[in-house]
Design a protein around this motif. Sequence first.
Motif, PDB file in Angstrom:
ATOM      1  N   VAL A 126       7.065   8.107  11.571  1.00  0.00           N
ATOM      2  CA  VAL A 126       5.884   8.938  11.806  1.00  0.00           C
ATOM      3  C   VAL A 126       5.248   9.347  10.480  1.00  0.00           C
ATOM      4  O   VAL A 126       4.012   9.360  10.347  1.00  0.00           O
ATOM      5  CB  VAL A 126       6.255  10.179  12.641  1.00  0.00           C
ATOM      6  CG1 VAL A 126       5.062  11.124  12.771  1.00  0.00           C
ATOM      7  CG2 VAL A 126       6.746   9.767  14.026  1.00  0.00           C
ATOM      8  N   THR A 127       6.074   9.638   9.485  1.00  0.00           N
ATOM      9  CA  THR A 127       5.561  10.028   8.170  1.00  0.00           C
ATOM     10  C   THR A 127       4.763   8.888   7.531  1.00  0.00           C
ATOM     11  O   THR A 127       3.680   9.100   6.968  1.00  0.00           O
ATOM     12  CB  THR A 127       6.715  10.436   7.245  1.00  0.00           C
ATOM     13  OG1 THR A 127       7.400  11.557   7.806  1.00  0.00           O
ATOM     14  CG2 THR A 127       6.201  10.806   5.860  1.00  0.00           C
TER      15      THR A 127
ATOM     16  N   SER B  86       0.818  -1.216   0.000  1.00  0.00           N
ATOM     17  CA  SER B  86       0.000   0.000   0.000  1.00  0.00           C
ATOM     18  C   SER B  86       0.849   1.263   0.000  1.00  0.00           C
ATOM     19  O   SER B  86       0.357   2.352  -0.327  1.00  0.00           O
ATOM     20  CB  SER B  86      -0.935   0.007   1.212  1.00  0.00           C
ATOM     21  OG  SER B  86      -0.212   0.249   2.412  1.00  0.00           O
ATOM     22  N   LEU B  87       2.131   1.130   0.366  1.00  0.00           N
ATOM     23  CA  LEU B  87       3.015   2.298   0.406  1.00  0.00           C
ATOM     24  C   LEU B  87       3.632   2.616  -0.959  1.00  0.00           C
ATOM     25  O   LEU B  87       4.215   3.687  -1.139  1.00  0.00           O
ATOM     26  CB  LEU B  87       4.140   2.069   1.426  1.00  0.00           C
ATOM     27  CG  LEU B  87       3.717   1.952   2.897  1.00  0.00           C
ATOM     28  CD1 LEU B  87       4.924   1.616   3.756  1.00  0.00           C
ATOM     29  CD2 LEU B  87       3.074   3.248   3.379  1.00  0.00           C
TER      30      LEU B  87
ATOM     31  N   LEU C  34      14.564  15.895   2.181  1.00  0.00           N
ATOM     32  CA  LEU C  34      14.452  17.126   2.968  1.00  0.00           C
ATOM     33  C   LEU C  34      15.018  16.939   4.374  1.00  0.00           C
ATOM     34  O   LEU C  34      15.633  17.857   4.938  1.00  0.00           O
ATOM     35  CB  LEU C  34      12.986  17.568   3.044  1.00  0.00           C
ATOM     36  CG  LEU C  34      12.365  18.072   1.746  1.00  0.00           C
ATOM     37  CD1 LEU C  34      10.891  18.377   1.933  1.00  0.00           C
ATOM     38  CD2 LEU C  34      13.104  19.317   1.241  1.00  0.00           C
ATOM     39  N   HIS C  35      14.832  15.748   4.922  1.00  0.00           N
ATOM     40  CA  HIS C  35      15.373  15.492   6.254  1.00  0.00           C
ATOM     41  C   HIS C  35      16.900  15.454   6.219  1.00  0.00           C
ATOM     42  O   HIS C  35      17.568  16.060   7.054  1.00  0.00           O
ATOM     43  CB  HIS C  35      14.837  14.165   6.808  1.00  0.00           C
ATOM     44  CG  HIS C  35      15.286  13.896   8.216  1.00  0.00           C
ATOM     45  ND1 HIS C  35      14.495  14.148   9.315  1.00  0.00           N
ATOM     46  CD2 HIS C  35      16.466  13.414   8.718  1.00  0.00           C
ATOM     47  CE1 HIS C  35      15.154  13.831  10.423  1.00  0.00           C
ATOM     48  NE2 HIS C  35      16.356  13.383  10.078  1.00  0.00           N
TER      49      HIS C  35
ATOM     50  N   PRO D 224       7.253   8.393  -4.083  1.00  0.00           N
ATOM     51  CA  PRO D 224       7.805   9.725  -4.386  1.00  0.00           C
ATOM     52  C   PRO D 224       7.715  10.685  -3.189  1.00  0.00           C
ATOM     53  O   PRO D 224       8.672  11.433  -2.908  1.00  0.00           O
ATOM     54  CB  PRO D 224       6.946  10.205  -5.558  1.00  0.00           C
ATOM     55  CG  PRO D 224       6.472   8.940  -6.203  1.00  0.00           C
ATOM     56  CD  PRO D 224       6.241   7.981  -5.084  1.00  0.00           C
ATOM     57  N   PHE D 225       6.583  10.661  -2.503  1.00  0.00           N
ATOM     58  CA  PHE D 225       6.424  11.525  -1.338  1.00  0.00           C
ATOM     59  C   PHE D 225       7.411  11.146  -0.230  1.00  0.00           C
ATOM     60  O   PHE D 225       8.026  12.012   0.403  1.00  0.00           O
ATOM     61  CB  PHE D 225       4.993  11.424  -0.809  1.00  0.00           C
ATOM     62  CG  PHE D 225       4.787  12.049   0.545  1.00  0.00           C
ATOM     63  CD1 PHE D 225       4.808  13.425   0.700  1.00  0.00           C
ATOM     64  CD2 PHE D 225       4.604  11.256   1.669  1.00  0.00           C
ATOM     65  CE1 PHE D 225       4.629  14.003   1.952  1.00  0.00           C
ATOM     66  CE2 PHE D 225       4.430  11.817   2.920  1.00  0.00           C
ATOM     67  CZ  PHE D 225       4.435  13.193   3.063  1.00  0.00           C
ATOM     68  N   LEU D 226       7.599   9.849  -0.016  1.00  0.00           N
ATOM     69  CA  LEU D 226       8.513   9.394   1.025  1.00  0.00           C
ATOM     70  C   LEU D 226       9.962   9.754   0.679  1.00  0.00           C
ATOM     71  O   LEU D 226      10.748  10.122   1.564  1.00  0.00           O
ATOM     72  CB  LEU D 226       8.361   7.882   1.232  1.00  0.00           C
ATOM     73  CG  LEU D 226       7.002   7.415   1.764  1.00  0.00           C
ATOM     74  CD1 LEU D 226       6.950   5.892   1.831  1.00  0.00           C
ATOM     75  CD2 LEU D 226       6.726   8.012   3.139  1.00  0.00           C
TER      76      LEU D 226
END
Length: 490
Positions: A58-59, A24-25, A38-39, A30-32
Amino acid sequence: MDADNTAKEQAAQLKKYRAGLLWSLVPRIPFLIRTLVLHILGVSETAQYLDLETHMTVTILRSTLRSSKPQPVAKIQAMTLLDPGVKGKIWISKTASDVPPERGIHEALMGAIRSMSDSEAQEASFKVPEIIPVEAEWTGYRAAAAKDEPLPEMPEEQKYEEMMKECNNATTVLYFHGGAYYLCDPSTHRELTGRLARAMGGRVYSVRYRLAPQNPFPSALLDALVSYFTLLYPPPGSIHEAVSPRDIVLGGDSAGGNLTLALMQTILQLRRQNTKIAWFGMKRAVPLPAGVAALSPWLDIVQSMPSWSTNAKWCYLPGPERFEKEQPPPDDAWPATPPRKHIYVDDALRLHPLVSLQLSRSWESTPPVYVCCGWECLADEAKYLVSKLRSDGATVVFEEFEAMPHAWPVVLPKVAQTERCIEAVAKFITATRKEPEKITSSYTYIKAKTLEETEGDVEKLTPYAEKDVFELAYKKIGRETPLALVSPKL
């Protein structure tokens, strides 16, 4: 052999569910990746407070809970009830309370509920649960076990006896797991309860209370009260001896924190009424426990307080509009019959003070309380509770963990903040028995990366007065706040 087959089937089913979660991930990769970059570059606000693994965990939780299409309630519930088995340095002895021949404890609880109801709740009808055997797990530390060593094959009573050989602290934590009242099980919380048992050198009695929506309020509360009496006054044939109330601390996380405090408030109400309960042939008093420990407690059942929105970026919980906007597909568990809006409770009882605990009018005579929260959606209600408890004369040890999400000791077991929290809870629990007079009210702020501790300003803990909290809750469900509830107590 049947038990072995069942365990293997559950393990296979759990593996299947986890694989499905990973698939499901895929659309979110792309978002992850963007979050990861960014981190690493240190340009995201979260990177200032959290390490990479915590940030990504958490994300992923947030993305899954807030963005995924709702699944049937019974399917999600079943997934969280699969037992992964017991391995390593932990004793688990499964047991169940016996059902008393009298209905005294049932009648006492119903009397407390009625006496604390407002006019709408007084007039409403709701499902009155029967008393049933309440399952639980005795949990303790197993020092000599290897990391992946399974429990030895022996009767549950013998497991309990072996566990007791390793206990050097008489304190028992009566523990209620979280899971929004419809998910999870003592098996999902074994790592937390096992670590807590080790840290305090004692034992945990982790309760398998009835879950909603199949068993709405007050089923779980009845199971909690039965479990408390089971510890105090063991039914015939119990494997444990009577536990002194001076050695019992009520504890729980999230919805389990709600149940912990609801049980405490029920005990207070029964004592206000001078109630004695018929229990296995004797009239029994309702004593106070030694203390209460609430981790990220969920008090505001209708999700009316502002931190549900203002702290959303630090937490993973879906907002109050999530369930209202998109109902899960119907199944045997939901929608309920007769219809209701909340999974846990009938509509007329949503603001009952044994349901929405922030609306409890008095905590006078409450024993010492430990409360912790992070920068989570439930922060406002936790801080208001601390303020309310203190104003009513209770001793409260409050700890706020910078940038931590909801119930991080459960969902982030490896982070240093979890170990720090468990140590604090164990220290508090031990003190309730050994040196209760030395427990003093405090507010400690724990910084995220360094765990540096600073003393917080209790006077600035919450901007909300009792009147504000009542008005927020009643407004959320479209009801006018009764004047008697916002006027000064006589």
